[in-house]
Scaffold this motif. Structure first.
Motif, PDB file in Angstrom:
ATOM      1  N   LYS A   1      -2.518  -0.329  -8.675  1.00  0.00           N
ATOM      2  CA  LYS A   1      -2.559  -0.477  -7.220  1.00  0.00           C
ATOM      3  C   LYS A   1      -4.013  -0.369  -6.756  1.00  0.00           C
ATOM      4  CE  LYS A   1       2.057   0.723  -5.643  1.00  0.00           C
ATOM      5  NZ  LYS A   1       2.838   1.494  -4.647  1.00  0.00           N
ATOM      6  N   VAL A   2      -4.454  -1.423  -6.085  1.00  0.00           N
ATOM      7  CA  VAL A   2      -5.813  -1.453  -5.535  1.00  0.00           C
ATOM      8  C   VAL A   2      -5.695  -1.478  -4.023  1.00  0.00           C
ATOM      9  CG1 VAL A   2      -7.970  -2.740  -5.366  1.00  0.00           C
ATOM     10  CG2 VAL A   2      -6.726  -2.664  -7.550  1.00  0.00           C
ATOM     11  N   TYR A   3      -6.216  -0.451  -3.377  1.00  0.00           N
ATOM     12  CA  TYR A   3      -6.208  -0.380  -1.914  1.00  0.00           C
ATOM     13  C   TYR A   3      -7.567  -0.798  -1.374  1.00  0.00           C
ATOM     14  CZ  TYR A   3      -1.762   2.190  -1.804  1.00  0.00           C
ATOM     15  OH  TYR A   3      -0.445   2.562  -1.914  1.00  0.00           O
ATOM     16  N   VAL A   4      -7.543  -1.631  -0.347  1.00  0.00           N
ATOM     17  CA  VAL A   4      -8.753  -1.962   0.394  1.00  0.00           C
ATOM     18  C   VAL A   4      -8.764  -1.040   1.608  1.00  0.00           C
ATOM     19  CG1 VAL A   4     -10.072  -3.769   1.556  1.00  0.00           C
ATOM     20  CG2 VAL A   4      -8.593  -4.345  -0.393  1.00  0.00           C
ATOM     21  N   SER A   5      -9.720  -0.135   1.667  1.00  0.00           N
ATOM     22  CA  SER A   5      -9.709   0.897   2.710  1.00  0.00           C
ATOM     23  C   SER A   5      -9.732   0.288   4.105  1.00  0.00           C
ATOM     24  CB  SER A   5     -10.904   1.839   2.538  1.00  0.00           C
ATOM     25  OG  SER A   5     -12.126   1.138   2.708  1.00  0.00           O
ATOM     26  N   ASP A   6     -10.512  -0.770   4.263  1.00  0.00           N
ATOM     27  CA  ASP A   6     -10.644  -1.466   5.543  1.00  0.00           C
ATOM     28  C   ASP A   6     -11.421  -2.741   5.266  1.00  0.00           C
ATOM     29  OD1 ASP A   6     -13.771  -0.585   6.780  1.00  0.00           O
ATOM     30  OD2 ASP A   6     -12.940   0.417   5.024  1.00  0.00           O
TER      31      ASP A   6
ATOM     32  N   LEU B   1      -2.863   7.600   2.861  1.00  0.00           N
ATOM     33  CA  LEU B   1      -2.464   6.185   2.878  1.00  0.00           C
ATOM     34  C   LEU B   1      -2.582   5.533   1.506  1.00  0.00           C
ATOM     35  CD1 LEU B   1      -4.200   5.188   6.226  1.00  0.00           C
ATOM     36  CD2 LEU B   1      -1.733   5.341   5.842  1.00  0.00           C
ATOM     37  N   ALA B   2      -3.537   6.016   0.703  1.00  0.00           N
ATOM     38  CA  ALA B   2      -3.780   5.418  -0.611  1.00  0.00           C
ATOM     39  C   ALA B   2      -3.590   6.444  -1.717  1.00  0.00           C
ATOM     40  CB  ALA B   2      -5.193   4.843  -0.648  1.00  0.00           C
ATOM     41  N   ALA B   3      -2.582   7.272  -1.566  1.00  0.00           N
ATOM     42  CA  ALA B   3      -2.383   8.401  -2.489  1.00  0.00           C
ATOM     43  C   ALA B   3      -2.187   7.955  -3.936  1.00  0.00           C
ATOM     44  CB  ALA B   3      -1.180   9.228  -2.033  1.00  0.00           C
ATOM     45  N   ASP B   4      -1.603   6.773  -4.152  1.00  0.00           N
ATOM     46  CA  ASP B   4      -1.335   6.313  -5.519  1.00  0.00           C
ATOM     47  C   ASP B   4      -2.324   5.237  -5.963  1.00  0.00           C
ATOM     48  OD1 ASP B   4      -0.393   4.457  -3.705  1.00  0.00           O
ATOM     49  OD2 ASP B   4       1.454   4.001  -4.811  1.00  0.00           O
ATOM     50  N   ALA B   5      -3.482   5.186  -5.347  1.00  0.00           N
ATOM     51  CA  ALA B   5      -4.476   4.164  -5.675  1.00  0.00           C
ATOM     52  C   ALA B   5      -5.038   4.368  -7.074  1.00  0.00           C
ATOM     53  CB  ALA B   5      -5.611   4.184  -4.659  1.00  0.00           C
ATOM     54  N   ASP B   6      -5.185   3.259  -7.806  1.00  0.00           N
ATOM     55  CA  ASP B   6      -5.942   3.271  -9.057  1.00  0.00           C
ATOM     56  C   ASP B   6      -7.412   2.970  -8.790  1.00  0.00           C
ATOM     57  OD1 ASP B   6      -3.846   3.608 -11.235  1.00  0.00           O
ATOM     58  OD2 ASP B   6      -3.010   1.928 -10.094  1.00  0.00           O
TER      59      ASP B   6
ATOM     60  N   VAL C   1      -2.733  -5.719  -4.563  1.00  0.00           N
ATOM     61  CA  VAL C   1      -3.825  -5.470  -3.625  1.00  0.00           C
ATOM     62  C   VAL C   1      -3.226  -5.180  -2.255  1.00  0.00           C
ATOM     63  CG1 VAL C   1      -5.889  -6.415  -2.508  1.00  0.00           C
ATOM     64  CG2 VAL C   1      -5.387  -6.967  -4.917  1.00  0.00           C
ATOM     65  N   ILE C   2      -3.523  -3.997  -1.732  1.00  0.00           N
ATOM     66  CA  ILE C   2      -2.926  -3.532  -0.482  1.00  0.00           C
ATOM     67  C   ILE C   2      -4.035  -3.321   0.540  1.00  0.00           C
ATOM     68  CG2 ILE C   2      -1.554  -1.713   0.613  1.00  0.00           C
ATOM     69  CD1 ILE C   2      -0.567  -1.112  -2.377  1.00  0.00           C
ATOM     70  N   GLY C   3      -3.987  -4.059   1.628  1.00  0.00           N
ATOM     71  CA  GLY C   3      -5.014  -3.947   2.658  1.00  0.00           C
ATOM     72  C   GLY C   3      -4.672  -2.909   3.710  1.00  0.00           C
ATOM     73  N   LEU C   4      -5.599  -2.005   3.959  1.00  0.00           N
ATOM     74  CA  LEU C   4      -5.484  -1.029   5.040  1.00  0.00           C
ATOM     75  C   LEU C   4      -6.538  -1.335   6.093  1.00  0.00           C
ATOM     76  CD1 LEU C   4      -5.247   2.233   2.863  1.00  0.00           C
ATOM     77  CD2 LEU C   4      -3.336   0.889   3.779  1.00  0.00           C
ATOM     78  N   GLN C   5      -6.461  -0.648   7.213  1.00  0.00           N
ATOM     79  CA  GLN C   5      -7.524  -0.731   8.225  1.00  0.00           C
ATOM     80  C   GLN C   5      -7.927   0.687   8.629  1.00  0.00           C
ATOM     81  OE1 GLN C   5      -9.403  -2.993   8.894  1.00  0.00           O
ATOM     82  NE2 GLN C   5      -8.367  -4.910   8.410  1.00  0.00           N
ATOM     83  N   CYS C   6      -8.310   1.453   7.625  1.00  0.00           N
ATOM     84  CA  CYS C   6      -8.698   2.851   7.830  1.00  0.00           C
ATOM     85  C   CYS C   6     -10.221   2.903   7.970  1.00  0.00           C
ATOM     86  CB  CYS C   6      -8.215   3.682   6.651  1.00  0.00           C
ATOM     87  SG  CYS C   6      -8.381   5.455   6.893  1.00  0.00           S
ATOM     88  N   LYS C   7     -10.710   2.384   9.076  1.00  0.00           N
ATOM     89  CA  LYS C   7     -12.149   2.177   9.254  1.00  0.00           C
ATOM     90  C   LYS C   7     -12.946   3.475   9.202  1.00  0.00           C
ATOM     91  CE  LYS C   7     -13.486  -0.999  12.184  1.00  0.00           C
ATOM     92  NZ  LYS C   7     -13.910  -1.729  13.410  1.00  0.00           N
ATOM     93  N   THR C   8     -12.403   4.561   9.713  1.00  0.00           N
ATOM     94  CA  THR C   8     -13.137   5.829   9.741  1.00  0.00           C
ATOM     95  C   THR C   8     -13.008   6.613   8.442  1.00  0.00           C
ATOM     96  OG1 THR C   8     -11.270   7.080  10.637  1.00  0.00           O
ATOM     97  CG2 THR C   8     -12.738   6.002  12.226  1.00  0.00           C
ATOM     98  N   GLY C   9     -12.002   6.291   7.650  1.00  0.00           N
ATOM     99  CA  GLY C   9     -11.727   7.052   6.434  1.00  0.00           C
ATOM    100  C   GLY C   9     -10.757   8.199   6.631  1.00  0.00           C
TER     101      GLY C   9
ATOM    102  N   ILE D   1     -10.075   1.974  -5.189  1.00  0.00           N
ATOM    103  CA  ILE D   1     -10.234   1.687  -3.768  1.00  0.00           C
ATOM    104  C   ILE D   1     -11.430   0.764  -3.581  1.00  0.00           C
ATOM    105  CG2 ILE D   1     -10.858   2.660  -1.511  1.00  0.00           C
ATOM    106  CD1 ILE D   1      -9.249   5.125  -2.234  1.00  0.00           C
ATOM    107  N   LEU D   2     -11.201  -0.341  -2.900  1.00  0.00           N
ATOM    108  CA  LEU D   2     -12.288  -1.200  -2.435  1.00  0.00           C
ATOM    109  C   LEU D   2     -12.660  -0.727  -1.036  1.00  0.00           C
ATOM    110  CD1 LEU D   2     -10.979  -4.709  -3.563  1.00  0.00           C
ATOM    111  CD2 LEU D   2     -12.930  -3.491  -4.524  1.00  0.00           C
ATOM    112  N   GLN D   3     -13.938  -0.447  -0.810  1.00  0.00           N
ATOM    113  CA  GLN D   3     -14.372   0.231   0.416  1.00  0.00           C
ATOM    114  C   GLN D   3     -15.373  -0.628   1.184  1.00  0.00           C
ATOM    115  OE1 GLN D   3     -17.346   3.092  -0.340  1.00  0.00           O
ATOM    116  NE2 GLN D   3     -16.929   4.365   1.448  1.00  0.00           N
TER     117      GLN D   3
END
Length: 326
Positions: A5-10, A44-49, A30-38, A51-53
């Motif tokens: 699982k690859v999360y895109v933080s924002d 939100l990305a607890a199971d991330a292998d 690939v899972i896209g988030l919009q967590c701009k502030t972090g 993170i693209l930031q």
């Protein structure tokens, strides 16, 4: 079930097609988030292998909660918004994309500098108000040849700038405690101390990374040393320039004008930003672009490809091309 699982933080790209084209063939979702502030990224990305930031701040308190994460892969060059030491303390790799916008940031800096040295915005405003005379810019204009362009930080982008400026006949000087005078000379640059750079340059061009050492490297004391006709250009991090001191310098005529690609509050990393938050946006001798110096069609595509390829290598147990170390 996906292997990874690859999360895109924002992200502010129109889609994640490039990332998916590289990562899905190895079994990554690939899972896209919009967590701009972090904030809440760890939940939100607890199971991330991986993170693209992009803009999200990922500091130690977040990193400690990411139990399965193998890497944080930056879109971009700077790593001031990720705690690199904390990542390595928790067995993570950090990567960046160091080379993708050397041309773009250099060209943006030069363009801003040329625009303000020739006082083109001032002439444009004057003609719109019906003033048609060579003196209508309201300030002095000097020949490029033999003018002094001072660069703070002589990394790859600054070296690119210095090479291009030579064609126009500028005398290029630089302050960088980590680059020798002999190496600078190979780029046609004269090494000077910071005070001399401030006091003698017609353009002061900030090109250093943002570190505790360079935070507010351009401050009230610097503006006292600068020429009244000088121009400040900052296409590095916004926090390298003390914005309150810059505002006072511009209002009081201590320098002629400024061109910035980011302000100190870094609007891209805030959810509730408005221009009224920073009085620099109210000035007619300060010109600000929205952290876009790095932008071109080619640069954006390259940045996304390289970030995703770094993630792919790590997921497959290989060494990434662009590791960053504490």
């Amino acid at each position: 079930m996906p292997r990874f699982k690859v999360y895109v933080s924002d992200y502010d790209y129109p889609d994640l097609d490039i990332e998916r084209s590289i990562l899905e063939p190895i079994g990554a979702e690939v899972i896209g988030l919009q967590c701009k502030t972090g904030e809440n990224l760890a939940e939100l990305a607890a199971d991330a292998d991986v993170i693209l930031q992009q803009y999200a701040k990922i500091y130690r308190d977040t990193i400690e909660k990411l139990k399965s994460c193998k890497a944080i892969c930056r879109y971009g060059t700077g790593v001031d918004i990720v705690d690199v030491q904390a990542a390595y303390d928790h067995g993570m790799i950090v990567t960046n994309v160091p080379d993708y916008s050397i041309e773009e940031v250099g060209d943006h800096s030069i363009t801003m500098g040329f625009m303000l040295l020739r006082r083109i915005p001032m002439y444009t405003q004057a003609t719109r108000e019906g003033h048609w005379h060579w003196s209508a810019s309201g300030g002095s204009i000097f020949r490029f040849r033999a003018s002094r362009w001072g660069i703070i930080g002589l990394g790859r982008i600054a070296q690119n700038i210095s090479r291009k400026l030579a064609v126009f006949g500028f005398e290029v000087v630089a302050y960088d405690p980590y680059v020798s005078a002999s190496l600078m000379k190979t780029h046609g640059v004269q090494k000077v101390e910071l005070d001399e750079l401030f006091s003698s340059s017609d353009v002061v061009n900030v090109m250093c990374p943002c570190t505790p050492e360079t935070h507010h490297i351009v401050n009230a004391e610097a503006f006292e040393m600068m020429k009244e006709t000088s121009v400040l250009i900052n296409c590095a991090r916004g926090k390298c320039v003390d914005n309150a001191a810059l505002y006072n310098a511009l209002v009081e005529g201590k320098i002629a004008s400024a061109g910035l690609d980011d302000t100190e509050e870094e609007p891209a990393k805030r959810q509730d930003w408005k221009p009224e938050d920073n009085p620099l946006f109210s000035l007619n001798n300060c010109f600000i672009t929205p952290h876009s110096a790095y932008v071109s069609v080619q640069a954006l595509e390259e940045c996304r490809h390289v970030a995703a390829e770094n993630a792919k290598a790590i997921l497959l147990g290989k060494a990434p091309l662009d590791p960053v170390y504490p």
